[in-house]
Design an enzyme around this catalytic site. Structure first.
Site, PDB file in Angstrom:
ATOM      1  N   ARG A 163       8.598  -1.256   2.747  1.00  0.00           N
ATOM      2  CA  ARG A 163       9.438  -0.028   2.951  1.00  0.00           C
ATOM      3  C   ARG A 163      10.957  -0.364   2.940  1.00  0.00           C
ATOM      4  O   ARG A 163      11.697   0.393   3.777  1.00  0.00           O
ATOM      5  CB  ARG A 163       9.112   0.513   4.311  1.00  0.00           C
ATOM      6  CG  ARG A 163       7.836   1.217   4.541  1.00  0.00           C
ATOM      7  CD  ARG A 163       7.366   2.185   3.711  1.00  0.00           C
ATOM      8  NE  ARG A 163       6.020   3.000   3.793  1.00  0.00           N
ATOM      9  CZ  ARG A 163       5.004   2.414   3.487  1.00  0.00           C
ATOM     10  NH1 ARG A 163       4.957   1.446   2.674  1.00  0.00           N
ATOM     11  NH2 ARG A 163       3.938   2.987   3.935  1.00  0.00           N
ATOM     12  N   SER A 234       4.669   8.260   8.569  1.00  0.00           N
ATOM     13  CA  SER A 234       4.827   7.320   9.614  1.00  0.00           C
ATOM     14  C   SER A 234       6.278   7.183  10.039  1.00  0.00           C
ATOM     15  O   SER A 234       7.137   7.377   9.424  1.00  0.00           O
ATOM     16  CB  SER A 234       4.563   5.939   9.115  1.00  0.00           C
ATOM     17  OG  SER A 234       3.414   6.006   8.616  1.00  0.00           O
ATOM     18  N   GLU A 330      10.727   3.959  10.755  1.00  0.00           N
ATOM     19  CA  GLU A 330      10.923   3.906   9.212  1.00  0.00           C
ATOM     20  C   GLU A 330      11.597   5.133   8.766  1.00  0.00           C
ATOM     21  O   GLU A 330      12.233   4.994   7.648  1.00  0.00           O
ATOM     22  CB  GLU A 330       9.266   3.874   8.861  1.00  0.00           C
ATOM     23  CG  GLU A 330       9.036   3.634   7.392  1.00  0.00           C
ATOM     24  CD  GLU A 330       7.995   4.611   6.682  1.00  0.00           C
ATOM     25  OE1 GLU A 330       8.190   4.385   5.372  1.00  0.00           O
ATOM     26  OE2 GLU A 330       7.364   5.132   7.253  1.00  0.00           O
TER      27      GLU A 330
HETATM   28  N1  EPU Z   1      -4.929   3.233  14.025  1.00  0.00           N
HETATM   29  C1  EPU Z   1      -5.118   3.555  15.093  1.00  0.00           C
HETATM   30  N2  EPU Z   1      -4.866   4.835  15.791  1.00  0.00           N
HETATM   31  C2  EPU Z   1      -4.026   5.672  15.066  1.00  0.00           C
HETATM   32  C3  EPU Z   1      -3.628   5.187  14.062  1.00  0.00           C
HETATM   33  C4  EPU Z   1      -3.986   4.111  13.379  1.00  0.00           C
HETATM   34  O1  EPU Z   1      -6.017   2.913  15.877  1.00  0.00           O
HETATM   35  O2  EPU Z   1      -3.688   6.637  16.006  1.00  0.00           O
HETATM   36  C5  EPU Z   1      -5.281   2.149  13.440  1.00  0.00           C
HETATM   37  C6  EPU Z   1      -6.517   2.652  12.325  1.00  0.00           C
HETATM   38  O3  EPU Z   1      -7.704   2.426  12.830  1.00  0.00           O
HETATM   39  C7  EPU Z   1      -6.278   1.305  11.244  1.00  0.00           C
HETATM   40  C8  EPU Z   1      -4.702   0.780  11.434  1.00  0.00           C
HETATM   41  O4  EPU Z   1      -4.379   1.262  12.766  1.00  0.00           O
HETATM   42  O5  EPU Z   1      -7.063   0.479  11.640  1.00  0.00           O
HETATM   43  C9  EPU Z   1      -3.808   1.304  10.507  1.00  0.00           C
HETATM   44  O6  EPU Z   1      -4.028   2.574  10.319  1.00  0.00           O
HETATM   45  P1  EPU Z   1      -3.898   3.269   8.751  1.00  0.00           P
HETATM   46  O7  EPU Z   1      -4.865   2.590   7.731  1.00  0.00           O
HETATM   47  O8  EPU Z   1      -3.816   4.626   9.056  1.00  0.00           O
HETATM   48  O9  EPU Z   1      -2.255   2.953   8.355  1.00  0.00           O
HETATM   49  P2  EPU Z   1      -0.941   2.547   8.970  1.00  0.00           P
HETATM   50  O10 EPU Z   1      -0.718   1.365   9.068  1.00  0.00           O
HETATM   51  O11 EPU Z   1      -1.195   3.378  10.186  1.00  0.00           O
HETATM   52  C10 EPU Z   1       0.402   2.668   6.892  1.00  0.00           C
HETATM   53  C11 EPU Z   1       1.456   3.330   6.373  1.00  0.00           C
HETATM   54  C12 EPU Z   1       1.111   4.605   5.598  1.00  0.00           C
HETATM   55  C13 EPU Z   1       0.202   4.907   4.740  1.00  0.00           C
HETATM   56  C14 EPU Z   1      -0.939   3.860   5.359  1.00  0.00           C
HETATM   57  C15 EPU Z   1      -2.204   3.750   4.240  1.00  0.00           C
HETATM   58  C16 EPU Z   1       3.581   2.364   7.516  1.00  0.00           C
HETATM   59  C17 EPU Z   1       4.416   2.517   8.380  1.00  0.00           C
HETATM   60  N3  EPU Z   1       2.720   3.348   7.288  1.00  0.00           N
HETATM   61  O12 EPU Z   1       0.084   3.238   7.796  1.00  0.00           O
HETATM   62  O13 EPU Z   1       2.319   5.364   5.246  1.00  0.00           O
HETATM   63  O14 EPU Z   1      -0.142   5.966   4.278  1.00  0.00           O
HETATM   64  O15 EPU Z   1      -0.767   2.775   5.732  1.00  0.00           O
HETATM   65  O16 EPU Z   1      -1.681   2.849   3.470  1.00  0.00           O
HETATM   66  O17 EPU Z   1       3.307   1.154   6.718  1.00  0.00           O
HETATM   67  C18 EPU Z   1       4.437   6.645   5.453  1.00  0.00           C
HETATM   68  O18 EPU Z   1       4.974   5.634   5.140  1.00  0.00           O
HETATM   69  O19 EPU Z   1       5.087   7.782   5.823  1.00  0.00           O
HETATM   70  C19 EPU Z   1       2.869   6.590   5.566  1.00  0.00           C
HETATM   71  C20 EPU Z   1       2.278   7.297   6.049  1.00  0.00           C
END
Ligand code: EPU
Length: 335
Positions: A163, A234, A330
């Protein structure tokens, strides 16, 4: 070029924060950029925006906002394996993704549905489901607003990281990105390394249409529709901790999700930390933590930027106390 004095920025930020700026300067054509230099716009306080999908305005902005709305996609070169496309910075990211899908260009399908514009995709190195913009960007073209010279930066010179890019670090607020050249594959290829995506798919029957639909389904199951609920995706970055810190945390929270980073540390899921700390679905007036994904802060209607920021600060403080982790925003916070 359009110049709107004392304009509201409500329709220019996906968080739907109602603040104003001195002048909103809208650039529709690349040729208009030279008049910005002539008018010495960059010599006064200003801020350049694309889709406004990664910003939180906290106050009225007492200066000019330059909104880039240039459009266009041009094929620069192609061979049997790849196509190189020069895309105008103001093009809506998803329109560009649609263009690639309808021309059977592979590589970008996991990034469908991301709000924002093409120029910001390079600044922010947007990413989702195992793919980042840096995997597709060949070069970035624009103007250095200090020297007034045009520039071309190849992928390797953009210092892309999670990012982030040189446009958010060394060259912060110094560049006006005009075009981004992407390299897409003409050969059928998919990135299915992201477990939550792979498990949704029947891998014996893949197509661009099918994979992109499944990505959209996955996004929509967790992320708010910004046409209905204000949000900037995010709000925080996923934090990186040392192995020792992770070991300590695992004693208290054995189910903590963690990934290896290139430099031997561990990346945690900020959403999970915020969720574990009990913030998921919490609402304070119109500012809230999205009930389906705790990493996303939302504006349910008339929240001010300050209310969203106050909520973010409370979450940061709590995560620091519970996990000894400093969550880094972010979203670009404009005070
Ligand atoms: N999780 C939880 N509770 C929550 C949210 C997430 O337990 O409320 C757990 C999920 O179960 C999962 C892990 O955390 O095992 C990661 O969650 P998720 O797959 O939703 O991805 P993320 O790391 O929260 C990142 C990006 C998103 C992108 C997703 C999918 C960042 C800051 N965010 O989110 O990007 O869509 O991966 O690749 O890196 C953005 O940048 O605006 C964005 C939405």
């Amino acid at each position: 070029m359009e110049i709107l004095p004392k304009a509201s920025l409500l329709d220019y930020n996906t968080f739907k924060i109602d603040v104003s700026c001195q002048q909103l300067i809208i650039i529709e054509e690349e040729s208009e950029i030279t008049s910005l230099f002539k008018a010495k716009v960059f010599e006064e306080k200003h801020f350049i925006i694309g889709g406004g999908s990664n910003l939180l305005f906290v106050n009225d902005y007492d200066a000019n906002i330059i909104h880039i709305r240039t459009k266009g996609i041009e094929t620069v070169e192609e061979d049997s394996d790849f196509v190189y496309l020069r895309v105008a910075a103001g093009m809506v990211w998803n329109d560009f993704v649609d263009y690639c899908l309808s021309n059977q260009y592979y590589g970008i399908e996991n990034l469908i549905g991301i709000p924002g514009c093409v120029g910001s995709s390079a600044v922010q190195n947007v990413g989702a489901y195992g793919v980042e913009a840096k995997d597709l960007i060949y070069q970035v073209e624009g103007y250095n607003i200090r020297t007034k010279n045009d520039f071309v930066l190849y992928n390797a010179d953009c210092e892309f990281s999670y990012r982030s890019s040189i446009f958010k670090t060394k060259l912060k607020n110094q560049c006006l990105i005009v075009n981004v050249v992407f390299r897409l594959s003409k050969k059928e290829t998919y990135n299915l390394e992201y477990e939550a995506l792979r498990s949704r798919l029947d891998e014996s029957d893949l197509s661009l249409q099918y994979v992109s639909e499944m990505v959209l389904e996955l996004r929509n199951s967790k992320l708010p529709d910004i046409s209905e609920i204000g949000s900037a995706g995010s709000f925080f970055k996923n934090p990186i901790v040392s192995n020792q810190h992770l070991r300590q945390l695992l004693q208290l929270y054995p189910n903590l999700i963690h990934y290896d980073t290139d430099d031997g540390n561990k990346k945690l899921a900020a959403g999970q930390l915020i969720d574990l700390a009990g913030w998921k679905g919490v609402r304070d007036g119109d500012a809230g933590v999205y009930p389906l994904q705790a990493l996303v802060l939302v504006n349910y209607g008339k929240a001010t930027g300050k209310e969203i920021l106050d909520l973010a600060k409370k979450i940061q403080q709590d995560i620091l106390e519970k996990f000894n982790i400093n969550l880094e925003p972010e979203v670009n916070i404009i005070q």
